[in-house]
Design an enzyme around this catalytic site. Structure first.
Site, PDB file in Angstrom:
ATOM      1  N   ARG A   1      50.270  41.873  56.493  1.00 25.58           N
ATOM      2  CA  ARG A   1      50.308  42.924  55.245  1.00 25.58           C
ATOM      3  C   ARG A   1      50.548  44.234  55.251  1.00 25.58           C
ATOM      4  O   ARG A   1      50.471  45.650  55.616  1.00 25.58           O
ATOM      5  CB  ARG A   1      48.680  43.497  55.916  1.00 25.58           C
ATOM      6  CG  ARG A   1      47.261  42.525  56.566  1.00 25.58           C
ATOM      7  CD  ARG A   1      47.363  41.767  54.915  1.00 25.58           C
ATOM      8  NE  ARG A   1      46.477  40.877  55.008  1.00 25.58           N
ATOM      9  CZ  ARG A   1      44.904  40.268  55.138  1.00 25.58           C
ATOM     10  NH1 ARG A   1      44.469  41.524  55.088  1.00 25.58           N
ATOM     11  NH2 ARG A   1      44.118  39.380  55.064  1.00 25.58           N
TER      12      ARG A   1
ATOM     13  N   GLN B   1      51.683  41.431  49.266  1.00 24.50           N
ATOM     14  CA  GLN B   1      50.084  41.107  49.025  1.00 24.50           C
ATOM     15  C   GLN B   1      49.773  39.982  47.581  1.00 24.50           C
ATOM     16  O   GLN B   1      48.800  39.278  47.758  1.00 24.50           O
ATOM     17  CB  GLN B   1      49.024  42.212  48.056  1.00 24.50           C
ATOM     18  CG  GLN B   1      48.796  44.111  49.077  1.00 24.50           C
ATOM     19  CD  GLN B   1      48.605  44.779  48.071  1.00 24.50           C
ATOM     20  OE1 GLN B   1      48.724  44.954  47.162  1.00 24.50           O
ATOM     21  NE2 GLN B   1      47.884  45.596  48.925  1.00 24.50           N
TER      22      GLN B   1
ATOM     23  N   ASP C   1      50.084  36.596  50.076  1.00 27.30           N
ATOM     24  CA  ASP C   1      48.668  36.458  50.852  1.00 27.30           C
ATOM     25  C   ASP C   1      47.878  35.209  50.993  1.00 27.30           C
ATOM     26  O   ASP C   1      47.024  35.851  50.234  1.00 27.30           O
ATOM     27  CB  ASP C   1      48.590  38.240  51.230  1.00 27.30           C
ATOM     28  CG  ASP C   1      48.080  37.878  52.247  1.00 27.30           C
ATOM     29  OD1 ASP C   1      47.118  37.033  52.891  1.00 27.30           O
ATOM     30  OD2 ASP C   1      46.847  39.105  52.377  1.00 27.30           O
TER      31      ASP C   1
ATOM     32  N   SER D   1      44.354  36.262  51.767  1.00 23.40           N
ATOM     33  CA  SER D   1      43.368  37.217  51.297  1.00 23.40           C
ATOM     34  C   SER D   1      43.042  36.746  49.946  1.00 23.40           C
ATOM     35  O   SER D   1      41.343  36.483  49.576  1.00 23.40           O
ATOM     36  CB  SER D   1      44.339  38.481  50.785  1.00 23.40           C
ATOM     37  OG  SER D   1      44.633  39.481  51.922  1.00 23.40           O
TER      38      SER D   1
ATOM     39  N   TYR E   1      43.934  44.380  60.225  1.00 22.59           N
ATOM     40  CA  TYR E   1      42.303  42.861  60.486  1.00 22.59           C
ATOM     41  C   TYR E   1      42.209  43.837  61.798  1.00 22.59           C
ATOM     42  O   TYR E   1      42.769  45.545  62.470  1.00 22.59           O
ATOM     43  CB  TYR E   1      43.115  42.214  61.092  1.00 22.59           C
ATOM     44  CG  TYR E   1      43.176  40.989  60.873  1.00 22.59           C
ATOM     45  CD1 TYR E   1      42.495  40.384  59.945  1.00 22.59           C
ATOM     46  CD2 TYR E   1      44.960  40.665  60.614  1.00 22.59           C
ATOM     47  CE1 TYR E   1      43.414  39.269  58.944  1.00 22.59           C
ATOM     48  CE2 TYR E   1      45.525  39.845  59.451  1.00 22.59           C
ATOM     49  CZ  TYR E   1      44.849  38.883  59.199  1.00 22.59           C
ATOM     50  OH  TYR E   1      45.205  38.194  58.045  1.00 22.59           O
TER      51      TYR E   1
END
Length: 373
Positions: A121, A126, A129, A132, A229
């Site tokens: 992360r 991004q 990912d 996500s 997380y």
């Protein structure tokens, strides 16, 4: 450089790891792309669409023959993999903790298995990912599933015959899925509240027009947990959280639970006793059911009636929207591989930071520290 795109064989899996859009982009990098026939059928992508994009379409054996990179949504059965080039990469969601034996088999086959869910992360990753991108749409769909099961309207409605009160929705766990669930429930007209162990999410909840419900007497996590997380909380916090939830949940019509801890069973957020306090006809969608469940009694892939409450154990929600989730997943894969594409070598070359994070196997061995610890 040959890239193989496999048809998903897991029960209920409807997504595909490449679309005509990403096929064109891979070909633009200089790669050859081979797609297994029928790979995109359930995502509304015909074989002819892949052919028009420049891919060759054929059997699984044809697609794998000489492949340097294998793309998939879920980790394929090792028994069905053969003919690929030495040291070929397998990039997919590999469920390393839940399917450790399968990871060992990938190592024996000589594959370099890359777990896309282990993507760090960090800012530059991004766009790569998968967790996500898939969670975003899953959070949206979870609310629609709840709305479909709920026997009443979500928004307040004023009619000549009287007023229908707005549904009260409570979102537990404010990660990507939770935030989208909040936004969706709000758009549908519900009165929304939400909670999380991370204090930093309070502002995010309020920004979406929902009411934050937080333990104030015991400190939670001020910022983000490991990798963005939440982490396991103290027994004191758990007790305070349970008391808070008990007083709040009895007033709710819809509850969406999203809490997950990587590599561990999902935390229990709602007990059987708490379920018994809820209104008859209420609905809970447990988005963590596949990891053990946030709700006592929830079963992955099933809807159960417990104390008059419909408890839906969500299973692979992303597969319920295969066209959109496939588009996003395939872009994640392309963004990942293209970011490391070496034009001179004609292939991607991973750097240490991301490579060490996602690489599970190499040289016939399991090498990822998270699996060796």
């Amino acid at each position: 450089m040959r890239i193989a795109v496999l048809k998903e064989l897991a029960e209920g899996e409807t997504r595909v790891a490449a679309t005509p859009e990403t096929v064109k982009k891979f070909i633009g990098l200089g790669a050859d792309v081979a797609v297994e026939s029928g790979a995109g059928e359930q995502a509304s992508i015909a074989d002819a669409d892949y052919s028009a994009a420049g891919a060759s379409v054929g059997s699984r054996a044809d697609a794998l023959q000489g492949a340097n990179i294998i793309l998939a949504i879920q980790g394929p059965d090792p028994k069905g993999l053969s003919g690929f080039a030495d040291g070929a990469w397998l990039a997919a969601g590999l469920n390393p903790f839940g399917e450790r034996a399968r990871v060992d088999e990938y190592a024996k086959l000589g594959l370099e298995a890359l777990a896309m869910e282990f993507m760090p992360r960090i800012t530059r990753a991004q766009s790569m990912d998968i967790l996500s991108s898939q969670a975003n749409l899953a959070g949206y769909k979870a609310v629609l599933i709840a709305a479909n099961a709920y026997g009443r309207a979500f928004p307040m409605m004023m009619t000549a015959a009287g007023t229908v009160s707005a549904a009260k929705a409570f979102v537990m766990g404010v990660g990507v899925a939770g935030l989208q669930a909040i936004a969706t429930a709000r758009r549908l007209g519900a009165q929304v509240s939400a909670t999380d162990v991370r204090a930093a999410t309070k502002e995010q909840i309020m920004s979406l027009g929902a009411k934050p419900i937080f333990v104030e007497t015991v400190a939670g996590i001020e910022g983000e947990g490991a990798g963005g997380y939440a982490t396991e909380m103290s027994d004191e916090y758990k007790a305070a959280q349970a008391e808070l939830v008990s007083s709040h949940i009895a007033k709710q019509d819809i509850v969406i639970t999203t809490a997950l801890i990587p590599g561990r069973p999902a935390p229990r957020l709602i007990s059987d006793a708490q379920l018994a306090t809820m209104r008859s006809g209420s609905v809970i969608v447990d988005m963590a059911a596949e990891s053990g469940g946030n709700v006592e009694g929830s079963v992955s892939g099933e809807a159960k009636r417990i104390h008059g409450v419909t408890v839906i154990g969500a299973k692979n929600i992303a597969a319920l929207m295969p066209a959109d989730t496939s588009a996003l997943f395939s872009r994640n894969l392309f963004n990942f591989l293209s970011a490391f594409w070496d034009k001179d070598a004609g292939k991607p070359v991973l750097d240490e930071e991301i490579g060490n994070a996602v690489r599970l196997t190499q040289g016939g061995k399991v090498v990822n520290e998270r699996l060796l610890g």
